[in-house]
Design an enzyme around this catalytic site. Structure first.
Site, mmCIF file in Angstrom:
data_model
loop_
_atom_site.group_PDB
_atom_site.id
_atom_site.type_symbol
_atom_site.label_atom_id
_atom_site.label_comp_id
_atom_site.label_asym_id
_atom_site.label_seq_id
_atom_site.Cartn_x
_atom_site.Cartn_y
_atom_site.Cartn_z
ATOM 1 N N ASP A 72 0.863 -0.933 0.018
ATOM 2 C CA ASP A 72 0.048 0.049 0.370
ATOM 3 C C ASP A 72 1.017 0.969 -0.183
ATOM 4 O O ASP A 72 2.056 1.008 0.178
ATOM 5 C CB ASP A 72 -0.844 0.187 1.382
ATOM 6 C CG ASP A 72 -1.746 1.160 1.582
ATOM 7 O OD1 ASP A 72 -2.071 1.902 0.009
ATOM 8 O OD2 ASP A 72 -3.585 0.806 1.463
ATOM 9 N N ILE A 73 0.108 2.411 -0.149
ATOM 10 C CA ILE A 73 1.501 3.660 -0.032
ATOM 11 C C ILE A 73 0.637 4.124 1.126
ATOM 12 O O ILE A 73 1.587 5.138 1.896
ATOM 13 C CB ILE A 73 0.484 4.505 -1.467
ATOM 14 C CG1 ILE A 73 -0.723 5.021 -0.920
ATOM 15 C CG2 ILE A 73 1.301 4.244 -2.630
ATOM 16 C CD1 ILE A 73 -0.955 6.113 -1.608
ATOM 17 N N ASP A 90 3.810 2.213 -4.846
ATOM 18 C CA ASP A 90 2.184 3.106 -5.648
ATOM 19 C C ASP A 90 2.301 2.453 -6.666
ATOM 20 O O ASP A 90 2.833 2.246 -7.557
ATOM 21 C CB ASP A 90 3.600 4.253 -6.013
ATOM 22 C CG ASP A 90 2.218 5.373 -6.262
ATOM 23 O OD1 ASP A 90 1.467 5.120 -7.138
ATOM 24 O OD2 ASP A 90 3.067 6.868 -5.870
ATOM 25 N N TYR A 179 -15.362 6.071 -11.658
ATOM 26 C CA TYR A 179 -15.256 5.455 -11.272
ATOM 27 C C TYR A 179 -15.945 3.660 -11.374
ATOM 28 O O TYR A 179 -14.978 2.687 -12.203
ATOM 29 C CB TYR A 179 -15.515 5.420 -9.943
ATOM 30 C CG TYR A 179 -15.311 3.860 -8.906
ATOM 31 C CD1 TYR A 179 -14.561 3.490 -8.826
ATOM 32 C CD2 TYR A 179 -17.413 3.185 -8.509
ATOM 33 C CE1 TYR A 179 -14.250 1.792 -8.319
ATOM 34 C CE2 TYR A 179 -16.789 1.778 -8.161
ATOM 35 C CZ TYR A 179 -15.410 1.411 -7.740
ATOM 36 O OH TYR A 179 -15.746 0.040 -6.854
ATOM 37 N N LYS A 183 -13.607 1.101 -14.362
ATOM 38 C CA LYS A 183 -14.167 -0.166 -14.124
ATOM 39 C C LYS A 183 -14.307 -0.843 -15.093
ATOM 40 O O LYS A 183 -14.309 -2.330 -15.338
ATOM 41 C CB LYS A 183 -15.087 -0.286 -12.862
ATOM 42 C CG LYS A 183 -14.109 -0.139 -12.006
ATOM 43 C CD LYS A 183 -13.469 -1.343 -11.242
ATOM 44 C CE LYS A 183 -13.015 -0.397 -10.300
ATOM 45 N NZ LYS A 183 -11.651 -1.184 -9.571
HETATM 46 N N1 LIG Z 1 -15.551 -1.733 -0.499
HETATM 47 C C1 LIG Z 1 -16.314 -2.180 -1.634
HETATM 48 O O1 LIG Z 1 -17.518 -2.242 -1.227
HETATM 49 C C2 LIG Z 1 -15.976 -2.443 -3.128
HETATM 50 C C3 LIG Z 1 -14.852 -2.085 -3.604
HETATM 51 N N2 LIG Z 1 -14.670 -3.153 -4.778
HETATM 52 C C4 LIG Z 1 -13.077 -3.076 -5.394
HETATM 53 O O2 LIG Z 1 -12.113 -3.219 -4.600
HETATM 54 C C5 LIG Z 1 -11.210 -2.801 -4.829
HETATM 55 C C6 LIG Z 1 -10.822 -1.943 -2.172
HETATM 56 O O3 LIG Z 1 -12.488 -1.638 -2.861
HETATM 57 P P1 LIG Z 1 -11.704 -0.647 -0.867
HETATM 58 O O4 LIG Z 1 -10.727 -1.893 0.038
HETATM 59 O O5 LIG Z 1 -13.351 -1.111 -1.500
HETATM 60 O O6 LIG Z 1 -11.204 0.896 -1.176
HETATM 61 P P2 LIG Z 1 -10.344 1.595 -0.414
HETATM 62 O O7 LIG Z 1 -10.974 3.599 -0.715
HETATM 63 O O8 LIG Z 1 -11.266 1.150 1.011
HETATM 64 O O9 LIG Z 1 -8.882 1.325 -0.531
HETATM 65 C C7 LIG Z 1 -7.897 1.351 -1.705
HETATM 66 C C8 LIG Z 1 -6.670 1.864 -1.426
HETATM 67 O O10 LIG Z 1 -6.750 2.011 -2.300
HETATM 68 C C9 LIG Z 1 -4.798 2.602 -2.399
HETATM 69 N N3 LIG Z 1 -4.502 3.361 -3.039
HETATM 70 C C10 LIG Z 1 -4.295 4.876 -3.557
HETATM 71 N N4 LIG Z 1 -3.713 5.347 -4.240
HETATM 72 C C11 LIG Z 1 -2.699 3.918 -4.672
HETATM 73 C C12 LIG Z 1 -1.803 3.855 -4.927
HETATM 74 N N5 LIG Z 1 -1.686 5.478 -6.369
HETATM 75 N N6 LIG Z 1 -0.904 3.020 -5.305
HETATM 76 C C13 LIG Z 1 -0.801 1.886 -4.639
HETATM 77 N N7 LIG Z 1 -2.205 2.095 -3.687
HETATM 78 C C14 LIG Z 1 -3.394 3.038 -3.473
HETATM 79 C C15 LIG Z 1 -5.700 3.419 -0.955
HETATM 80 O O11 LIG Z 1 -4.203 3.439 -0.312
HETATM 81 C C16 LIG Z 1 -6.186 2.579 -0.550
HETATM 82 O O12 LIG Z 1 -5.629 1.520 0.417
HETATM 83 C C17 LIG Z 1 -11.396 -1.601 -5.278
HETATM 84 O O13 LIG Z 1 -10.756 -1.645 -6.824
HETATM 85 C C18 LIG Z 1 -13.239 -1.412 -5.477
HETATM 86 O O14 LIG Z 1 -12.998 -1.128 -6.649
HETATM 87 C C19 LIG Z 1 -15.280 -3.223 -6.017
HETATM 88 C C20 LIG Z 1 -16.846 -3.371 -6.202
HETATM 89 C C21 LIG Z 1 -17.226 -2.902 -4.353
HETATM 90 C C1 LIG Z 2 -19.658 -0.675 -4.525
HETATM 91 C C2 LIG Z 2 -18.587 -0.479 -5.085
HETATM 92 O O1 LIG Z 2 -18.070 -0.616 -5.719
HETATM 93 C C3 LIG Z 2 -18.116 1.242 -4.198
HETATM 94 N N1 LIG Z 2 -18.463 0.306 -2.385
HETATM 95 C C4 LIG Z 2 -18.632 2.357 -4.117
HETATM 96 O O2 LIG Z 2 -19.340 2.264 -3.702
HETATM 97 O O3 LIG Z 2 -18.235 3.061 -4.655
#
Ligand SMILES: NC(=O)C1=CN([C@@H]2O[C@H](COP(=O)(O)OP(=O)(O)OC[C@H]3O[C@@H](n4cnc5c(N)ncnc54)[C@H](O)[C@@H]3O)[C@@H](O)[C@H]2O)C=CC1
Ligand SMILES: CC(=O)[C@H](N)C(=O)O
Length: 359
Positions: A72-73, A90, A179, A183
Site C-alpha cells: 500500500d502507499i 505506488d 469510477y 472499471k
Molecule cells: N469496498 C467495496 O464495497 C467494493 C470494492 N470494490 C473494489 O475493491 C477494491 C478495493 O476497494 P476498497 O478496499 O473498498 O477501497 P479503499 O478505498 O478502501 O482502498 C483503496 C486503497 O487503494 C490504495 N491506493 C490509492 N492510491 C494508490 C496508489 N497510487 N498506489 C497504491 N495504492 C493506492 C489506498 O491506499 C487504499 O488502501 C477497489 O478496486 C474497488 O473498486 C468493488 C466493489 C465493491
Molecule cells: C460498490 C462499490 O464499488 C463501492 N463500494 C462504492 O460504493 O463505490
C-alpha cells in the site's frame, strides 16, 4: 512462490508462485491514497481496508505467510505490519512495481488500488490516474511477467441504461461515474489482453462489501458499514441515501472466498473472464429493521446526498450471478440475517477491545 495483491484502491497483493501450479498464494497490496481524500476519508489515516486486510490475512493462512506480500502507499496498522511481508508500492510507479515482481518472483497479482465512486467524483483527475494509469501499469507488468491477474470490478460498472433488476453479466454498460468508466475500461482491457495474448486475467464484479475492518473509503455503499458503528455507539445513524434505495451487498468473508475460489478455478471451467457475484440486496430501511431485532433503540434519519443518491439510482438493485454459480460453483454463505448478527458481534468486540462504550 509469491502472490502479490496490489491494492486496487484498496488492496495490493503479490503472490509468489502460481496457485494453479503450486497451491501457493502471496499477496501484496498496492494502496496509494490520494493526498486528499476529502470528506469521506478524513478520520482514517491508517486503518486497514476491509477487503485488503482480511483477504491478505486469510490468504496468508491458506498459502503461507511469506508467500503473500501486501502493499500500500499508506502505513499499515501494527497487526498488519507484523502479520507478514508488507511493502510500500505506488501503482503509478511502474519501475518500482517491476522491481518488486522480479525480485520476489511474483506469480499472482491482485490489484485492489482504486478511488471509489463518491470520492472519485470529487477528484476525477486523480481517479483517472489511479484507476486507469495504475491499471495499465499492472496489466503491462502482468503480461510481461506471465502473472495471473485479478482485478475487482463493481456494481458501479453499470449505469442507468443497463438492466437493473437483475443486471446480467453481459449487457449495456454506460456508467455515469469516473469510477464506473474506469472499471468498464479495466474489464475490457483485461479481456482484450486475454484473448489477444493469453493473459490470465480474472475479474469479479463485487456488490457493496461489508466488513468491520473497512472504514468508509469514499463509496456509495459506505452507509451499510457505518450504520453498524453508529448503532453500537450513539444509537443514531443519519443515512445519505433514501430509505428505499436497494443495492446489492455482500459480507467480506463471502467476497474473499469468492475471489480465492475464482482464482483457483481451472481455466477450462471459465466461460467468462468477468463475472457478477451476488449474495443479497437490501435498502437502508431493511437493514435498519434487521438491526432493530437486536438493538430496538436504533434511530435512523434520512438526509439524501444528491451525488451519492444519483449514483445509487443508476446502479443495479440486484445482480444475476447465475454464470458464476454454474461455471465455478459460486454460492454465498451470508444473507442479511447472518450479516447483521455477525457485524453487530464484530463491531461490539472491536469497540470493547478499544475500550470504547457500547450502546
Ligand atoms: N469496498 C467495496 O464495497 C467494493 C470494492 N470494490 C473494489 O475493491 C477494491 C478495493 O476497494 P476498497 O478496499 O473498498 O477501497 P479503499 O478505498 O478502501 O482502498 C483503496 C486503497 O487503494 C490504495 N491506493 C490509492 N492510491 C494508490 C496508489 N497510487 N498506489 C497504491 N495504492 C493506492 C489506498 O491506499 C487504499 O488502501 C477497489 O478496486 C474497488 O473498486 C468493488 C466493489 C465493491
Ligand atoms: C460498490 C462499490 O464499488 C463501492 N463500494 C462504492 O460504493 O463505490
Amino acid at each position: 512462490m509469491r502472490l502479490c495483491v496490489p491494492n486496487a484502491a484498496v488492496l495490493g497483493l503479490f503472490c509468489r508462485g502460481c496457485l494453479s501450479r503450486t497451491g501457493n498464494w502471496t499477496s501484496r497490496s498496492f494502496n496509494s491514497l490520494p493526498r486528499k481524500m476529502s470528506r469521506w476519508n478524513s478520520e482514517e489515516p491508517c486503518s486497514p481496508h476491509l477487503n485488503v486486510i482480511l483477504s491478505l490475512l486469510m490468504s496468508r493462512k491458506q498459502y503461507g505467510t511469506e508467500n503473500v506480500i501486501l502493499s500500500d502507499i499508506k502505513k499499515p496498522p501494527p497487526h498488519v505490519f507484523t502479520s507478514g511481508p508488507f511493502v510500500y508500492a505506488d501503482v503509478l510507479d511502474y519501475k518500482h512495481l517491476r522491481e518488486l515482481i522480479v525480485n520476489n518472483r511474483i506469480t499472482w497479482l491482485v490489484h485492489y488500488s482504486a478511488l471509489l465512486s463518491a470520492v472519485g467524483e470529487a477528484n476525477v483527475a486523480l481517479a483517472r490516474k489511479i484507476n486507469i494509469t495504475g491499471l495499465h501499469n499492472v496489466l503491462d507488468l502482468a503480461l510481461e511477467n506471465c502473472l495471473r491477474l485479478f482485478v475487482p470490478s463493481t456494481i458501479g460498472a453499470f449505469g442507468p441504461s443497463s438492466p437493473r433488476d437483475p443486471a446480467p453479466d453481459l449487457c449495456v454498460q454506460r456508467p455515469r461515474t469516473i469510477y464506473g468508466v474506469s472499471k468498464v475500461h479495466g474489464e475490457l482491457m483485461g479481456e482484450y489482453l486475454h484473448h489477444k495474448y493469453g493473459l490470465d486475467f480474472r475479474c469479479l464484479r463485487y456488490p457493496g462489501v461489508i466488513s468491520v475492518n473497512t472504514p468508509p473509503g469514499g463509496g456509495t455503499t459506505d452507509y451499510a458499514v457505518q450504520i453498524f458503528h453508529d448503532a453500537l455507539s450513539t444509537g443514531h445513524h443519519e443515512c445519505y441515501l433514501r430509505p428505499d434505495t436497494r443495492l446489492p451487498m455482500m459480507h467480506i468473508s463471502d467476497c474473499h472466498r469468492a475471489t480465492v475460489e475464482f482464482m483457483q478455478a481451472p481455466e477450462c471451467q471459465l466461460s467468462l473472464r468477468t463475472y457478477n457475484i451476488a449474495a443479497m440486496s437490501f435498502t437502508p430501511e431493511e437493514v435498519a429493521q434487521e438491526i432493530r431485532k437486536h438493538l430496538p433503540h436504533l434511530k435512523v434519519t434520512y438526509n439524501p446526498d444528491s451525488i451519492r443518491q444519483t449514483i445509487a439510482d443508476s446502479w443495479p438493485v440486484r445482480f444475476d450471478d447465475s454464470n458464476a454459480r454454474r461455471d465455478w460453483g459460486w454460492a454465498p454463505a451470508f444473507g442479511i440475517e447472518e450479516l447483521v448478527a455477525d457485524m453487530l458481534r464484530s463491531v461490539r468486540d472491536k469497540r470493547t477491545n478499544e475500550g470504547l462504550p457500547v450502546s
